[in-house]
Design a protein around this motif. Structure first.
Motif, short mmCIF file in Angstrom:
data_model
loop_
_atom_site.label_atom_id
_atom_site.label_comp_id
_atom_site.label_asym_id
_atom_site.label_seq_id
_atom_site.Cartn_x
_atom_site.Cartn_y
_atom_site.Cartn_z
N ARG A 85 1.01 -1.00 -0.38
CA ARG A 85 -0.18 0.31 0.28
C ARG A 85 1.04 0.88 -0.42
O ARG A 85 0.62 2.04 -0.65
CB ARG A 85 -1.27 0.21 1.09
N VAL A 86 2.05 1.18 0.81
CA VAL A 86 3.39 2.38 0.41
C VAL A 86 3.31 2.44 -1.03
O VAL A 86 3.38 3.67 -1.29
CB VAL A 86 4.00 2.15 1.97
N ALA A 87 3.93 1.34 -1.64
CA ALA A 87 4.53 1.41 -3.26
C ALA A 87 3.14 1.90 -3.63
O ALA A 87 3.77 2.73 -4.39
CB ALA A 87 4.91 0.38 -3.41
N ARG A 88 2.23 1.39 -3.80
CA ARG A 88 1.16 1.35 -5.03
C ARG A 88 -0.27 1.35 -3.84
O ARG A 88 -1.46 0.43 -3.95
CB ARG A 88 0.88 -0.56 -5.29
N PRO A 89 -0.89 2.56 -3.62
CA PRO A 89 -2.10 3.26 -3.15
C PRO A 89 -3.02 3.04 -3.58
O PRO A 89 -4.38 3.30 -3.52
CB PRO A 89 -1.49 4.56 -2.56
N ALA B 303 6.74 -4.05 -1.35
CA ALA B 303 6.66 -2.40 -1.48
C ALA B 303 7.98 -3.08 -3.18
O ALA B 303 7.08 -2.55 -4.53
CB ALA B 303 7.52 -1.56 -1.40
N SER B 304 8.97 -3.90 -3.02
CA SER B 304 9.30 -4.68 -4.72
C SER B 304 7.76 -5.56 -4.97
O SER B 304 8.16 -5.25 -6.67
CB SER B 304 10.52 -5.98 -4.14
N TYR B 305 7.04 -5.75 -3.90
CA TYR B 305 6.55 -7.09 -5.06
C TYR B 305 5.26 -5.94 -6.55
O TYR B 305 4.73 -5.87 -7.22
CB TYR B 305 5.01 -7.33 -4.16
N GLY B 306 4.79 -4.63 -5.31
CA GLY B 306 4.67 -3.54 -5.90
C GLY B 306 5.36 -2.74 -7.04
O GLY B 306 4.63 -1.51 -7.97
#
Lengths: 355, 612
Positions: A85-89, B303-306
């Motif tokens: 969620r932090v990376a991809r909201p 985060a890497s997954y995203g």
């Protein structure tokens, strides 16, 4: 922001081609079917739905969904979901966990995800037993439970998942049960539409190791008297002909006869109260002392961690402008040496050259 | 009147020691900056206690900062100080043994009262009736506290606050001793206080008082002049290993076009990387301070997954906790950089002291057959380049990568000829979106790198579930024995293939001969100094310093074969040496030290000589 028009899906669009390998009769089947229906009804873009799970029977869930998914490690799904969620909201995160995965080995992570209010739906399958390891007691098993690892009865005190979530500052807390798809679907939809972390405890029957664990409350024959479906804005009444009600007596929520109670005194369910006090009082009710509450206990708004992290980053970018790498590397205390002299390379073991 | 003689010297090692509240780190850093700007090469070694503020004046609270500066190339912070500045008896006690014979000891004599002596565990003043004074070292006693109080008497400040400025007095005195200007430090003080605080004036006055004291006190028979070093043209700065690591990660993000999500739990000595990165949000960096070490790694992997570059960092105890997630990253083949700033172990060990004892942990500390690349930085500046290399491997090969730093290079600083960002190597990164229209197989591999395609959630039509369970090429869970053997082999081959992307290994010295010193990590500065010293004597000794420990360079076996003896020096009880013995079946020799400190050049010279 305008909500995009819902996309037309059917349940099949969310069903993967993989064979489902849960035991015949497992409560997980009904939950899977309901989540697939919920996602189809909501019509949010399928590629944006991501199911993140830990380890355990329930955590096989993403494999059976035709969405993106990540079956991670035991207890740690909340951390992966938080990072996502932090990376991809832009993604809709659904986290699937069980009573062992979420409350035992991963209790710490779940607490912090709840505290941070990371936007995701947490489906906590509570069957009060360890299924995948073949039948040991769990942190929600009742005391004195005889299992493979507790032949003389478990001496552990159980944890109340809803109370745990409320104490950690949860903004959406609900309970539902696997034999009531209509109730599950309504709770899941509300959970998905909540901006924040929605924790949904699902009473789920383990047909092999803890069969009938919830029958004394949810069985068709008894449920009218032993559970109460909470509805926002409605007086909390239950039983045959709504003959019983809940009222506040001092600091306790107690059961009274509706006929003998001043209607103004009957508790009206308000999950949107900023104070979690009543939600906590309701979370502590259970059969046989009181009816077990089902439905949404708490639903309030609070800023989300993932939202704030990204908002702060955007604000810093706005205030300071895009970072300049050369300026960063030079720093604030650099100096120039200008010379025409040519130097022999001192020996350095690694020289990075542009490829 | 005493005639002060100015002596031209090549360089010097100065150590400032005092109570951890005395500002010794600041004093040392200022002295280093000024030396560097004056045109000297520098190398520093800050050494501080794990206790934040141990009882004042006790040996437990002694904090030190050593700097080596010279007119020629400096590789290490120096074995022994030429000049020791000791602010109290405890600092004297903990450091006097290190002072070079013929060196100079400068003490704040006002801090040698009976009560100060007792706190340090002395019954009598060790400076009185001490046969070493005059014989081993020259003693210069300066009543710094009284002199500072006198210099600041007109300022409206509490006496206790005035006394705190004595570190600037000591700094000013050292500037006089080495004929430096006060310009840089005065500008720094003005910038720090911005005219708003009486401390600005106080510190400047104390600094000048120290300088002037050198001029007028007539107790110094010598002052020194170090010529400036001829250096290649460029922009120079000083940088610590932790800052270089932070900037290297930012650079990796920009070079790869990925956001960096840096997720850690505070731990000494890695926390400064988080402190640096948390300020750099306008470079596409997001930082998360997680609830624990495991979560920190999980957030980074999520985060890497995203589709970000997930990075986590810790030191030994925290690295132990992350192991299961590193295995998941290896199994699902997602990029992840795990920074390990090594410290003394095992368990809580020596939190603020350096060690190289996590090599085996990072090489092998996971369940199953789980090879993970391991990259180690050699100097503070090299942290920048090596972590960039770690990120390149993580992204281009879809794998978790361990990046090893250590407490010594993390906190020490080097002079850095700052590269132009455009000249740094790039990182190839592509997300697969199904553009070729072929059926998507999550574990289909690039024929050259054997890396799988990176598909992020949100990509239409390529829905799939990653899992830590064994799976086949299509991503379906599979417990089939033959498939498991195939997948284990492919994961192993993928990591082995990384070695094809390295340049040739550099050798310092002849390509063949008697002794090859083979080392890794933060010992570079000390080892290169020792090897060069022996080479000057004409000894048959060459040196290879490894950046890539897994996989090892492909040409290493041939290089090793050209020497009679391979000697592996490490700050542990012998870890790389075991890898070398096992991999090449040779009788590699081990030289180790495990005292929480870097090697001493002199000790290495003695140790290497035995094999020559």
């Amino acid at each position: 922001m305008n909500q995009p028009a819902p996309i037309k899906y059917t349940k099949k669009d969310f069903t993967s081609s993989k064979d489902v390998k849960w035991c015949p009769g497992c409560g997980d089947y009904a939950i899977l079917a309901t989540v697939q229906k919920t996602m189809a009804d909501l019509g949010r873009p399928k590629e944006k739905q991501v199911v993140v799970s830990g380890i355990g029977c329930s955590s096989r869930f993403p494999v059976y969904m035709d969405t993106h998914g990540f079956h991670t490690i035991h207890g740690r799904a909340p951390t992966v979901a938080t990072g996502l969620r932090v990376a991809r909201p832009d993604l809709d995160v659904w986290m699937v966990t069980g009573d062992g995965d979420g409350l035992s080995i991963g209790g710490n992570h779940l607490m912090h995800a709840v505290r941070r209010n990371v936007e995701m739906v947490v489906l906590l399958f509570n069957n009060r037993i360890y299924g995948l390891t073949k039948g040991q007691y769990s942190p929600t098993s009742e005391q004195n439970k005889v299992t493979k690892s507790t032949p003389y009865g478990s001496v552990d005190a159980p944890l109340n998942p809803l109370l745990f979530a409320l104490a950690a500052g949860a903004t959406f807390v609900a309970r539902t049960w696997d034999t009531n798809p209509r109730h599950m679907d309504a709770v899941f939809k509300a959970a998905r539409q909540h901006k924040g972390l929605s924790l949904v405890e699902i009473w789920q029957n383990c047909v092999i190791f803890n069969d009938g664990a919830f029958d004394n409350v949810v069985d068709r024959e008894v449920k009218e008297e032993r559970l109460v479906e909470l509805e926002e804005g409605k007086p909390i009444v239950f039983g045959k002909d709504k003959s019983k009600c809940l009222v506040l007596d001092g600091l306790d929520v107690v059961v009274r006869d509706t006929a003998l109670t001043d209607p103004a005194k009957i508790l009206v369910h308000n999950p949107r109260s900023q104070s979690p006090t009543l939600a906590m009082a309701l979370a502590q009710l259970s059969f046989p002392d009181a009816p077990t509450p089902m439905g949404i206990l708490r639903q309030v708004e609070r800023p989300t961690y993932d939202g704030d992290v990204n908002e702060q980053a955007a604000q810093v970018l706005k205030d300071r402008g895009p970072g300049n790498m050369d300026k960063l590397l030079r720093g604030s205390a650099s100096w120039k040496i200008e010379t025409d002299e040519v130097f022999e390379d001192a020996w350095k073991p690694f020289v990075s050259k542009k490829k | 009147m005493v005639d002060t003689q100015q002596i031209q010297i090549e360089g010097a090692v100065v150590r400032f020691v005092g109570d951890s509240g005395d500002g010794m780190q600041l004093t040392g850093t200022q002295f280093t900056d000024t030396s560097a700007i004056a045109g000297n090469d520098i190398s520093t070694f800050p050494d501080f206690p794990a206790e934040i503020r141990a009882p004042a004046g006790t040996p437990a609270g002694v904090s030190g900062f050593q700097v080596n500066f010279a007119a020629s190339a400096v590789e290490a912070p120096g074995d022994q100080p030429d000049i020791l500045v000791a602010m109290n008896p405890a600092a004297y006690k903990m450091n006097i043994e290190d002072l070079k014979t013929g060196g100079v000891l400068i003490v704040n004599s006002d801090n040698f009262s009976d009560i100060d002596l007792r706190k340090a565990g002395y019954e009598t003043n060790p400076l009185e009736d001490n046969p070493m004074v005059g014989e081993k070292f020259q003693l210069i006693s300066v009543p710094m506290t009284a002199l500072v109080e006198e210099a600041l008497k007109e300022l409206d400040m509490k006496p206790v606050h005035k006394r705190r400025c004595k570190n600037f007095f000591a700094l000013g005195l050292m500037y006089w001793m080495f004929d430096r200007t006060l310009e840089y430090t005065e500008a720094w003080i003005l910038k720090k206080f911005g005219g708003k605080d009486v401390l600005e004036q106080a510190n400047i006055k104390a600094l000048r008082a120290g300088y002037n004291y050198g001029d007028t006190a007539e107790i110094f028979t010598r002052r020194y002049k170090v010529k400036s070093t001829p250096m290649p043209a460029g922009t120079y700065r000083q940088i610590t290993g932790n800052s270089a690591t932070a900037y290297g990660l930012v650079a990796a993000g920009v070079k790869s076009g990925l956001n960096v999500v840096y997720s850690t739990y505070p731990i000494t000595p890695a926390s400064d990387i988080l402190h640096d990165l948390s300020k750099l949000k306008n470079f596409g960096v997001k930082t998360v301070q997680a609830e624990d070490e495991i979560a920190a790694c999980g957030v980074a992997l999520g985060a890497s997954y995203g589709g970000s570059l997930g990075v986590t960092a810790s030191s030994g105890p925290g690295i132990c906790l992350k192991a299961e997630f590193v295995g998941l990253a290896a199994m699902t083949e997602l990029p992840l950089v795990i920074v390990d700033v090594q410290r003394g172990g095992p368990s809580t060990g020596l939190p603020t002291k350096t060690e190289q004892s996590d090599l085996m942990l990072t090489l092998f500390g996971r369940n199953g057959e789980c090879p993970v690349p391991v990259i180690a930085a050699s100097t503070p500046v090299d942290c920048f380049h090596a972590v960039l290399e770690a990120a390149r491997i993580a992204v281009e090969y879809m794998t978790p990568v361990y990046f090893l730093s250590d407490g010594f290079i993390a906190n020490s600083s080097d002079l850095w000829n700052v590269p132009a960002f455009a000249d740094l190597p790039g990182i190839k990164q592509v997300f697969y979106t199904g553009e070729d229209g072929k059926p998507y197989k999550p574990y289909e591999r690039d024929p050259e790198t054997l890396a799988r395609k990176w598909v992020t959630p949100g990509t239409p039509k390529l829905q799939n579930t990653l899992t830590g369970l064994e799976k086949n090429e299509k991503g379906d869970i599979s417990y089939d024995g033959k498939n498991h053997a195939l997948m284990c082999g492919l994961r192993k081959d993928k990591i082995a293939a990384i070695a094809k992307s390295y340049g040739p290994t550099k050798i310092l010295g002849a390509q063949s001969g008697k002794v090859l010193v083979l080392a890794w990590g933060g010992t570079y500065g000390h080892i290169v100094s020792a090897v060069k010293e022996l080479q000057k004597e004409g000894a048959s000794i060459s040196y290879v310093h490894l950046r890539h420990i897994n996989p090892l360079p492909l040409d290493l076996e041939e290089i090793i074969g050209n020497f009679d003896t391979v000697v592996v020096p490490e700050i542990n009880l012998g870890q790389l040496v075991q890898v070398i013995r096992a991999k090449y079946a040779i009788d590699a020799q081990s030289v180790t030290q495990i005292m929480g400190k870097p090697f001493k050049v002199a000790d290495l010279v003695t140790a290497f000589r035995k094999f020559l």
